[in-house]
Motif scaffolding. Structure first.
Motif, PDB file in Angstrom:
ATOM      1  N   GLN A  62       0.829  -1.196   0.000  1.00 25.57           N
ATOM      2  CA  GLN A  62       0.000   0.000   0.000  1.00 25.57           C
ATOM      3  C   GLN A  62       0.863   1.245   0.000  1.00 25.57           C
ATOM      4  OE1 GLN A  62      -3.204   0.090  -0.367  1.00 25.57           O
ATOM      5  NE2 GLN A  62      -3.340   2.331  -0.245  1.00 25.57           N
ATOM      6  N   SER A  63       1.976   1.155   0.744  1.00 29.43           N
ATOM      7  CA  SER A  63       2.891   2.293   0.781  1.00 29.43           C
ATOM      8  C   SER A  63       3.495   2.535  -0.594  1.00 29.43           C
ATOM      9  CB  SER A  63       3.991   2.028   1.812  1.00 29.43           C
ATOM     10  OG  SER A  63       4.944   3.065   1.799  1.00 29.43           O
ATOM     11  N   ASP A  64       3.876   1.411  -1.281  1.00 33.31           N
ATOM     12  CA  ASP A  64       4.436   1.555  -2.638  1.00 33.31           C
ATOM     13  C   ASP A  64       3.413   2.151  -3.588  1.00 33.31           C
ATOM     14  OD1 ASP A  64       6.789   0.504  -1.719  1.00 33.31           O
ATOM     15  OD2 ASP A  64       6.364  -1.548  -2.425  1.00 33.31           O
ATOM     16  N   ALA A  65       2.172   1.705  -3.456  1.00 29.74           N
ATOM     17  CA  ALA A  65       1.119   2.240  -4.334  1.00 29.74           C
ATOM     18  C   ALA A  65       0.921   3.721  -4.095  1.00 29.74           C
ATOM     19  CB  ALA A  65      -0.191   1.485  -4.100  1.00 29.74           C
ATOM     20  N   GLN A  66       1.015   4.122  -2.807  1.00 32.41           N
ATOM     21  CA  GLN A  66       0.855   5.529  -2.489  1.00 32.41           C
ATOM     22  C   GLN A  66       1.989   6.351  -3.091  1.00 32.41           C
ATOM     23  OE1 GLN A  66      -1.800   6.785  -0.974  1.00 32.41           O
ATOM     24  NE2 GLN A  66      -1.006   8.879  -1.239  1.00 32.41           N
ATOM     25  N   LYS A  67       3.211   5.791  -2.992  1.00 31.91           N
ATOM     26  CA  LYS A  67       4.346   6.488  -3.592  1.00 31.91           C
ATOM     27  C   LYS A  67       4.189   6.592  -5.099  1.00 31.91           C
ATOM     28  CE  LYS A  67       7.703   5.145  -0.033  1.00 31.91           C
ATOM     29  NZ  LYS A  67       8.938   4.363   0.238  1.00 31.91           N
ATOM     30  N   ARG A  68       3.647   5.541  -5.681  1.00 29.66           N
ATOM     31  CA  ARG A  68       3.457   5.555  -7.149  1.00 29.66           C
ATOM     32  C   ARG A  68       2.463   6.648  -7.538  1.00 29.66           C
ATOM     33  NH1 ARG A  68       0.139   3.196 -10.934  1.00 29.66           N
ATOM     34  NH2 ARG A  68       1.140   2.554 -12.877  1.00 29.66           N
ATOM     35  N   MET A  69       1.385   6.775  -6.765  1.00 29.70           N
ATOM     36  CA  MET A  69       0.415   7.829  -7.052  1.00 29.70           C
ATOM     37  C   MET A  69       1.058   9.203  -6.940  1.00 29.70           C
ATOM     38  SD  MET A  69      -3.038   6.422  -5.183  1.00 29.70           S
ATOM     39  CE  MET A  69      -3.880   7.942  -5.562  1.00 29.70           C
ATOM     40  N   GLU A  70       1.899   9.374  -5.929  1.00 30.88           N
ATOM     41  CA  GLU A  70       2.574  10.665  -5.776  1.00 30.88           C
ATOM     42  C   GLU A  70       3.520  10.921  -6.938  1.00 30.88           C
ATOM     43  OE1 GLU A  70       4.491  10.376  -2.033  1.00 30.88           O
ATOM     44  OE2 GLU A  70       2.627  10.491  -0.845  1.00 30.88           O
ATOM     45  N   LEU A  71       4.162   9.834  -7.405  1.00 33.52           N
ATOM     46  CA  LEU A  71       5.079   9.986  -8.537  1.00 33.52           C
ATOM     47  C   LEU A  71       4.330  10.394  -9.799  1.00 33.52           C
ATOM     48  CD1 LEU A  71       8.073   9.740  -9.294  1.00 33.52           C
ATOM     49  CD2 LEU A  71       7.628   7.363  -9.965  1.00 33.52           C
ATOM     50  N   VAL A  72       3.132   9.864  -9.984  1.00 30.81           N
ATOM     51  CA  VAL A  72       2.315  10.242 -11.146  1.00 30.81           C
ATOM     52  C   VAL A  72       2.034  11.735 -11.129  1.00 30.81           C
ATOM     53  CG1 VAL A  72       0.032  10.005 -12.191  1.00 30.81           C
ATOM     54  CG2 VAL A  72       1.262   7.968 -11.441  1.00 30.81           C
ATOM     55  N   GLN A  73       1.684  12.262  -9.958  1.00 34.88           N
ATOM     56  CA  GLN A  73       1.391  13.687  -9.862  1.00 34.88           C
ATOM     57  C   GLN A  73       2.641  14.521 -10.103  1.00 34.88           C
ATOM     58  OE1 GLN A  73      -1.679  14.950  -9.559  1.00 34.88           O
ATOM     59  NE2 GLN A  73      -0.707  16.945  -9.893  1.00 34.88           N
ATOM     60  N   GLU A  74       3.778  14.046  -9.542  1.00 37.43           N
ATOM     61  CA  GLU A  74       5.038  14.763  -9.750  1.00 37.43           C
ATOM     62  C   GLU A  74       5.422  14.761 -11.227  1.00 37.43           C
ATOM     63  OE1 GLU A  74       6.800  16.473  -7.723  1.00 37.43           O
ATOM     64  OE2 GLU A  74       5.885  16.002  -5.796  1.00 37.43           O
ATOM     65  N   LEU A  75       5.118  13.641 -11.915  1.00 40.50           N
ATOM     66  CA  LEU A  75       5.464  13.538 -13.339  1.00 40.50           C
ATOM     67  C   LEU A  75       4.637  14.528 -14.168  1.00 40.50           C
ATOM     68  CD1 LEU A  75       7.205  12.041 -15.387  1.00 40.50           C
ATOM     69  CD2 LEU A  75       5.405  10.296 -15.569  1.00 40.50           C
ATOM     70  N   LYS A  76       3.398  14.732 -13.773  1.00 41.33           N
ATOM     71  CA  LYS A  76       2.567  15.722 -14.472  1.00 41.33           C
ATOM     72  C   LYS A  76       3.173  17.114 -14.314  1.00 41.33           C
ATOM     73  CE  LYS A  76      -1.829  13.248 -13.982  1.00 41.33           C
ATOM     74  NZ  LYS A  76      -3.188  13.253 -13.386  1.00 41.33           N
ATOM     75  N   ASN A  77       3.625  17.417 -13.115  1.00 36.97           N
ATOM     76  CA  ASN A  77       4.258  18.729 -12.883  1.00 36.97           C
ATOM     77  C   ASN A  77       5.557  18.846 -13.663  1.00 36.97           C
ATOM     78  OD1 ASN A  77       2.215  19.464 -11.113  1.00 36.97           O
ATOM     79  ND2 ASN A  77       3.292  18.624  -9.319  1.00 36.97           N
ATOM     80  N   ALA A  78       6.293  17.715 -13.764  1.00 35.40           N
ATOM     81  CA  ALA A  78       7.562  17.743 -14.493  1.00 35.40           C
ATOM     82  C   ALA A  78       7.346  18.070 -15.958  1.00 35.40           C
ATOM     83  CB  ALA A  78       8.272  16.394 -14.347  1.00 35.40           C
ATOM     84  N   ILE A  79       6.271  17.579 -16.526  1.00 35.88           N
ATOM     85  CA  ILE A  79       5.977  17.870 -17.939  1.00 35.88           C
ATOM     86  C   ILE A  79       5.651  19.345 -18.107  1.00 35.88           C
ATOM     87  CG2 ILE A  79       4.347  17.429 -19.809  1.00 35.88           C
ATOM     88  CD1 ILE A  79       4.110  14.561 -18.770  1.00 35.88           C
ATOM     89  N   ILE A  80       4.851  19.869 -17.173  1.00 38.77           N
ATOM     90  CA  ILE A  80       4.455  21.278 -17.273  1.00 38.77           C
ATOM     91  C   ILE A  80       5.673  22.183 -17.094  1.00 38.77           C
ATOM     92  CG2 ILE A  80       3.073  23.079 -16.198  1.00 38.77           C
ATOM     93  CD1 ILE A  80       1.043  20.887 -15.423  1.00 38.77           C
ATOM     94  N   GLN A  81       6.534  21.842 -16.107  1.00 39.21           N
ATOM     95  CA  GLN A  81       7.693  22.689 -15.788  1.00 39.21           C
ATOM     96  C   GLN A  81       8.948  22.313 -16.578  1.00 39.21           C
ATOM     97  OE1 GLN A  81       8.189  22.381 -11.543  1.00 39.21           O
ATOM     98  NE2 GLN A  81       6.037  22.970 -11.118  1.00 39.21           N
TER      99      GLN A  81
END
Length: 1021
Positions: A748-767
């Motif tokens: 569950q912790s890994d899944a949570q980290k993965r979700m956070e990584l998805v959001q960070e990746l969206k920001n990385a594309i924008i920035q």
């Protein structure tokens, strides 16, 4: 003008007159009885005369003949038709052909055109051949020969003009006249016998009617004496023929009718009339009055001023006597009508008055005096929709089109009530011209009848046209009546079931006790509603929705019942099918996601109450996509069916096996006491899945990865259980597949980290937090850097560099790889343009392209190609790197894009070769430029090792197919040397260099190339 020309034409005219004479010798009855023989003979005769005419022509020059055969053929086509004309023209054409000469073909063409001209003339004047005037004959002859003269221009031009100058005047002067004279002679001969037959037929018909007809006929002189009378007229008046001839018709006419008859007769004598009709009375020999309807016609002879009168007498005595009796009873009838509920109207057309009785006024809710004084009140009361129909019926009577009237219409009376009216009428008196003088009729209020009829019509229409079956039966179950829908549903026609008992419809699917309960409820309540099984005539069972209602009994009839039902078999089947489609997988027949969720919800609720435990297992097949791609979807479906059966064989009947879609299955193990049973079932499933699958002629091997979560230990909601099982399954895949994993909090912790990584990746594309690094690819022969692979790096603002292996899979799953891939391509193209401009470097940049980018339909090939053109980059300096799995994809979009890049000049490299399902046919089909040997083969590369043999085989195969080979992951000199010795073209790995940013790459590999160029430019060498 030569006199011989006119003499020759006169001889021709004599031959034409001879044809008229010969034709007149044939009686018409012989022509009709032997039509075919007559047509053939006539054709030959005309042909012979035509040939004789051609033997005595006006010869203008050797080979040119002019004669009256054109007149002959034209009149032949007009009067005798196609067959004689064809035969005659053929005879003349043969003769003309035999004569040969300069104008032979023109002469034959003239023959054909003359006959055709006559046939066309016949087509338009066929019904008026006897009425063709002299002028028509002349103009037609003039037109024909003018056209024939124009045809001489088909000859050599000088010869044609000379011929026209010589013969134009004789032909245009004589030939039309000859056509007119001979045509009129033919017309008189052809139609003379027909006119004689018509006159004979008229005389025969008149004599027959005169002697045996059922009307009196007389022929009267101008002096009003009867010259001839038929037997029926003698019988009508009681005189003998000799007695009637001795009397004038004035002497026998009833005195009151004489003046009207004489007035009309005098007009006819003066020529003002040719015929008239009159009703008049005669006095018979015994003194009785004879009523007659007389039709008088005169026959005039304009040559000698002769005058005869033919009269027909129709005895209407009985009709007039009956009419008189009817008039005598009119007063009695008026009394009867006034006392009845029947409106009476009497319309005097001559006086423009209308008389009505009391009941007519009662319908309109006014007084009789007011209605008689203002009859337009009735017309104004008629509703507009019916007024036109009413006025049309009145006009038909006034114009004499009919003597009767019957019409239904609606009117609104003075109190605003709408009433239905039935009006009848009849002409009871006419003038001498047959025009109506008086019309009488009745009106009746049929509103109640109309309402009753409408009610009956609606009921009958509903009964007959209803889609529901209807029947009427007695308390004993005997059928009295049924509608068409009943026959349509049951298969029995109305005659077959009338009088039969309802037992003939009973089905074995319906329990016997049901009918006892039905009878009991009908007797108690008089109604019943529900579903019943019935049997059709052909024995087929079907389900109906039945409603039965009792009809109250009367003195005349016992209690009866009305049954209404409809066939709901198909509806039930459809509902069941819809429910099954909504809850079960179409391929395997297993419960689908919808039914699984419903089952899990019930188990969660039941588990909370009963404190029961259950396990949810999430199973995904390993390598199923490769089986589907290589053997096809049909074999993939067979594998899924077999998988479903194997999984069901591993569980109890109380457990549930469901398919979520694709190659994902779930298993719910209920009523668990401990976890040992779960592990045993999971192990059994893995064992069964690992067994070989026979797919047609192929044998396939797969495995499974299973994730397990427990209720209520791991979660207490359906959504959480599914999420836990899914995460456990992915953990099993990550740890080597063909195994099962229990859910743990770490997942569950890994899944949570993965979700956070998805959001960070969206920001990385924008920035735009990405950078491109370049790893050189070296020519193993001379160790020159000629290629570089562009590798993306994510420079997170807080975490630092994140490896591509951590975020590229997530980007592909979420679709963000599309934007990332476009950015990488754009940066690489710009970099290639920069290196070319600054260093004149011929470095090819390899760009990794995800399969997701190829499959995405929103990506247009031209977008990338336009960037290459925009930055003036040679397409050969860009290489697209793809994986083996992409070549196995059968989507047309993938193949089309790949071929488009090749056609544009970009090169293609196949990455990680040897780790997937390689196919030589795909290598040949897509014309790959480079094969990249995966580093897993290079890592353990040793002399005489299997990996070296595999690398050598790949290199030889690639070279045979015209491809070059790149080895990845070279980290030692020994690896480089072995690959160079094996014939490998290029190498890539840490032995040469790790990935460099563009500044480092330029400084290390490109700066040294640029210095000689700058020195040469500076020195001018």
């Amino acid at each position: 003008m030569n006199l011989n020309i006119f003499l020759s034409f006169c001889e021709n005219a004599a031959l034409l007159l001879a044809l008229v004479y010969l034709y007149s010798l044939f009686p018409s009855y012989q022509r009709q009885s032997h039509l075919t023989l007559w047509q053939l003979g006539m054709g030959v005769l005309i042909g012979i005369i035509g040939v004789i005419i051609m033997m005595t022509p006006l010869v203008f020059e050797q080979g040119l003949l002019f004669d009256t055969r054109s007149v002959l053929l034209c009149l032949s086509g007009l009067f005798f038709g196609f067959v004689p004309t064809l035969i005659a023209a053929s005879c003349m054409a043969l003769y003309r052909y035999n004569l040969a000469g300069t104008g032979m073909f023109v002469g034959i063409a003239m023959l054909c055109f003359s006959g055709l001209f006559g046939l066309v003339w016949r087509h338009f004047a066929k019904r008026k051949l006897d009425d063709i005037s002299y002028l028509s004959f002349y103009l037609s002859g003039l037109a024909l020969h003018f056209l024939l003269l124009l045809s001489l221009l088909l000859l050599p031009i000088e010869l044609g003009i000379d011929a026209i100058k010589v013969v134009a005047i004789p032909i245009l002067v004589i030939f039309p006249i000859l056509t007119m004279v001979i045509g009129r002679l033919f017309s008189s001969v052809v139609f003379r016998e027909r006119d004689m037959q018509v006159r004979l037929q008229e005389d025969f018909l008149f004599n027959s009617q005169f002697d045996i007809g059922n009307i009196g006929i007389s022929i009267t002189s101008k002096a009003k004496y009867w010259l001839k009378v038929n037997p029926y007229l003698c019988e009508m008046f009681g005189y003998s023929e000799s007695e009637l001839k001795a009397l004038t018709w004035e002497e026998l006419t009833y005195p009151d009718d004489l003046n009207k008859d004489l007035l009309l007769y005098d007009k006819m004598v003066k020529g003002l009339l040719d015929e008239y009709e009159i009703d008049k009375r005669f006095v018979a020999k015994d003194g009785s009055i004879v009523y007659t309807h007389v039709t008088v016609v005169c026959r005039r002879n304009t040559d000698n001023n002769g005058f005869l009168v033919i009269a027909g007498f129709l005895d209407i005595t009985q009709h007039k006597l009956a009419e008189s009796a009817l008039l005598q009873s009119k007063e009695q009838l008026d009394l009867v009508l006034d006392s009845s509920e029947l409106g009476v109207w009497d319309w005097d057309l001559a006086q423009h008055t209308m008389n009505t009785n009391r009941f007519s006024a009662d319908i309109l809710r006014c007084t009789t005096e007011a209605l008689n004084e203002h009859p337009k009140m009735w017309l104004d009361a008629i509703q507009p929709i019916d007024k036109i129909k009413f006025l049309r019926s009145i006009c038909d009577i006034r114009l004499g089109h009919t003597i009767n009237q019957r019409i239904e219409y609606q009117l609104t009376n003075l109190q605003g009530e709408t009433r239905w009216i039935l009006q009848t009428g009849k002409v009871v008196d006419v003038n001498d011209k047959g025009q109506p003088l008086r019309v009488c009729g009745t009106v009746s209020d049929i509103t109640d009848i109309k309402q009753f009829e409408e009610s009956l019509s609606v009921a009958a229409s509903v009964y007959q046209n209803s889609s529901e079956a209807m029947s009427v039966f007695t308390a004993e179950g005997i059928i009295i009546d049924s509608n068409p829908a009943f026959s349509l549903i049951t298969g029995f026609n109305r005659d077959e079931i009338q009088g039969q008992n309802l037992r003939i419809f009973q089905s074995e699917l319906q329990p016997r006790k049901f009918y006892d309960q039905l009878d009991k409820q009908l007797n108690q309540l008089g109604r019943w509603h529900g579903e019943v099984w019935m049997r059709r005539k052909n024995g087929e069972n079907y389900l109906i929705l039945l409603t039965i209602n009792a009809i109250s009994k009367t003195k005349a009839h016992k209690a009866r019942f009305v049954a209404l039902f409809s066939d709901i078999t198909e509806k039930k089947q459809t509902e069941e099918l819809i429910w099954r489609q909504a809850n079960y997988d179409a391929l395997t027949g297993l419960p689908n996601r919808r039914m699984l969720m419903e089952f899990l919800s019930n188990e969660v609720l039941h588990g909370d109450r009963q404190h029961n435990h259950f396990a949810l297992m999430f199973l995904d097949l390993d390598y199923f996509k490769e089986i589907n791609d290589t053997l096809g979807h049909d074999m993939g479906d067979v594998l899924l069916l077999e998988t479903a059966e194997r999984l069901k064989s591993c569980v109890r009947e109380s457990d549930v096996v469901a398919r979520l879609g694709g190659d994902e299955f779930t298993v719910v193990l209920t009523n668990l006491d401990d976890n040992h049973g779960v592990e045993r079932v999971a192990g059994q499933m893995l064992k069964r899945l690992a067994e070989p699958y026979t797919l047609g002629e192929q044998t396939a091997y797969i495995s499974g990865s299973i994730g397990i979560t427990l209720f209520p230990d791991d979660a207490t909601t359906t959504e959480a259980l599914l999420k836990n099982a899914d995460q456990a399954m992915y953990s099993a895949k990550t740890h080597g597949r063909n195994r099962f994993n229990y859910f743990t909090p770490a997942m569950q912790s890994d899944a949570q980290k993965r979700m956070e990584l998805v959001q960070e990746l969206k920001n990385a594309i924008i920035q735009q937090q990405f950078e491109l690094y370049y790893q050189p690819i070296v020519n193993l022969t001379n160790e020159k850097v000629i290629k570089a692979e562009a590798l993306i790096r994510w420079k997170h603002p807080t975490i630092g560099f994140i490896p591509p292996a951590d975020f590229i899979p997530i980007a592909e799953e979420t679709g963000m790889i599309i934007e990332i891939g476009n950015w990488v391509f754009n940066q690489a193209v710009k970099q290639s343009a920069r290196w070319t401009e600054m260093f004149n470097a011929d470095i090819q940049i390899s760009i990794n392209k995800s399969p997701v980018q190829f499959k995405d339909e929103t990506i247009d090939v031209q977008d990338w190609l336009s960037q290459i053109t925009e930055h003036h980059v040679n397409p050969s300096r860009i290489c697209i790197e793809i994986t083996e799995g992409l070549l196995l994809d059968k989507e047309q979009n993938v193949e089309a894009k790949l071929m488009a890049y090749r056609d544009a000049g970009l090169e293609v490299s196949l990455d990680d070769f040897g780790t997937g399902y390689s196919s030589l046919s795909y290598l040949r089909k897509f014309n790959i430029d480079y094969l990249k040997i995966d580093k897993s083969f290079v890592n353990s590369l040793m002399p005489d090792s299997n990996d070296l043999s595999l690398c050598e085989a790949i290199i030889v195969m690639a070279h045979k197919l015209g491809m070059k080979v790149i080895a990845e992951g070279i980290e030692t000199e020994q690896q480089r040397a072995l690959l160079e010795f094996a014939g490998c073209d290029y190498g890539q790995g840490y032995w040469f260099s790790h990935a460099l940013c563009h500044e480092e790459f330029e400084q290390k590999y490109l700066q040294q190339r640029a210095e000689p160029i700058q020195i040469n430019q500076f020195t001018g060498r």
